[in-house]
Scaffold this active site. Sequence first.
Site, mmCIF file in Angstrom:
data_model
loop_
_atom_site.group_PDB
_atom_site.id
_atom_site.type_symbol
_atom_site.label_atom_id
_atom_site.label_comp_id
_atom_site.label_asym_id
_atom_site.label_seq_id
_atom_site.Cartn_x
_atom_site.Cartn_y
_atom_site.Cartn_z
ATOM 1 N N THR A 44 115.976 41.488 -0.009
ATOM 2 C CA THR A 44 115.918 42.720 -0.799
ATOM 3 C C THR A 44 114.472 43.145 -1.037
ATOM 4 O O THR A 44 114.138 44.332 -0.977
ATOM 5 C CB THR A 44 116.636 42.525 -2.146
ATOM 6 N N HIS A 47 113.317 44.869 2.042
ATOM 7 C CA HIS A 47 113.809 46.257 2.081
ATOM 8 C C HIS A 47 112.856 47.165 1.298
ATOM 9 O O HIS A 47 112.474 48.244 1.763
ATOM 10 C CB HIS A 47 115.206 46.342 1.458
#
Length: 346
Positions: A44, A47
């Site tokens: 994450t 990202h």
Amino acid sequence: MRGKMKAVVKHHRGFGAEIQSVDIPQIKEDEVLIKIKATSICGTDVHIYKWDEWSQSRVKPPYVLGHEFSGIVVEKGEKVSNVEIGDSVSAETHLVCGRCPQCLTGHSHICQDTKIIGVDTQGCFSEYIALPTRNIWKNPKELPYDIASIQEPFGNAVHTVLTGNVVGKIVAIIGCGPIGLMAVGIAKAAGAAQVIAFDIHEYRLELAKKMGATKIVHSKNNDPLFVVHQISNGNGADVVCEMSGHSTAIIQGFKMVKNGGLVSILGLPNLPVEIDVANDIVLKGITVKGITGRKMYETWYQTSALIYSGNVKVKELITHQFSLEEFEKGFKLMIEGNCGKVILIP
């Protein structure tokens, strides 16, 4: 405690992040202040670092990145009674409301008003973090800080694999990033007969073998569906754990699962994925399970027990360690896929 601390800040709406000096957070009466001893980079975080479509629609810079960590309690609010100063701790990273129907019926991991540390709030790529005491997980004193810092993502893998029965089953793990590698070890420890690991990075496939995969498959050099067909005598995989978030891999996962099988999806695709619902879900009679976070706190107990037992080779997962100031080296390795779990030390 007042003063400044160093932190990795997502400073703008674009690629990258930077080290900044920011205020040490001040705690409320139901919070603790934790001195970070180790923190690890998550997919994450990548990202957000890359500033892909998902992160553009979700996060609001500037703020401190990171949500996986271990540390020591150095201050506690007057209403805190579950931990003491000096305790070794990690944290459940989903901050939930406690009032919605999901929270009130034992499903707080899918709270309607979830906020995630380092995504929706200030994160832990820093020297200190302040968190509500209800989110604190107390660690055994003998648990090394680097291993303690990866319990949160390990819990994601536990939740994904153990959401169905894997004993004696053929389990396909699609995507051998750090959480996929954890899933390989967990599936093997939980009694899977075959664990087939798929990825496009040789480095991570070799790690998957060390974690207990019975078959590793380079998805660009081999047809994943053909491999599963061969291993399963044409029946398909009993359980598919989709950890990559890649649209092609997700579609293949639905095609390789057997009739009546289970597909558990943890990976986050950047864009919508077109699935053949009629042929690959309805007519096959499969179960599809979306996985978010960890069951609070059932998964934490499972995670702690699996790590403490030694049945999953967690040390094999940690391949690189850098200082917090060297965070860019860690993100570069994560983007390239030439690593397992990357630890940052403030």
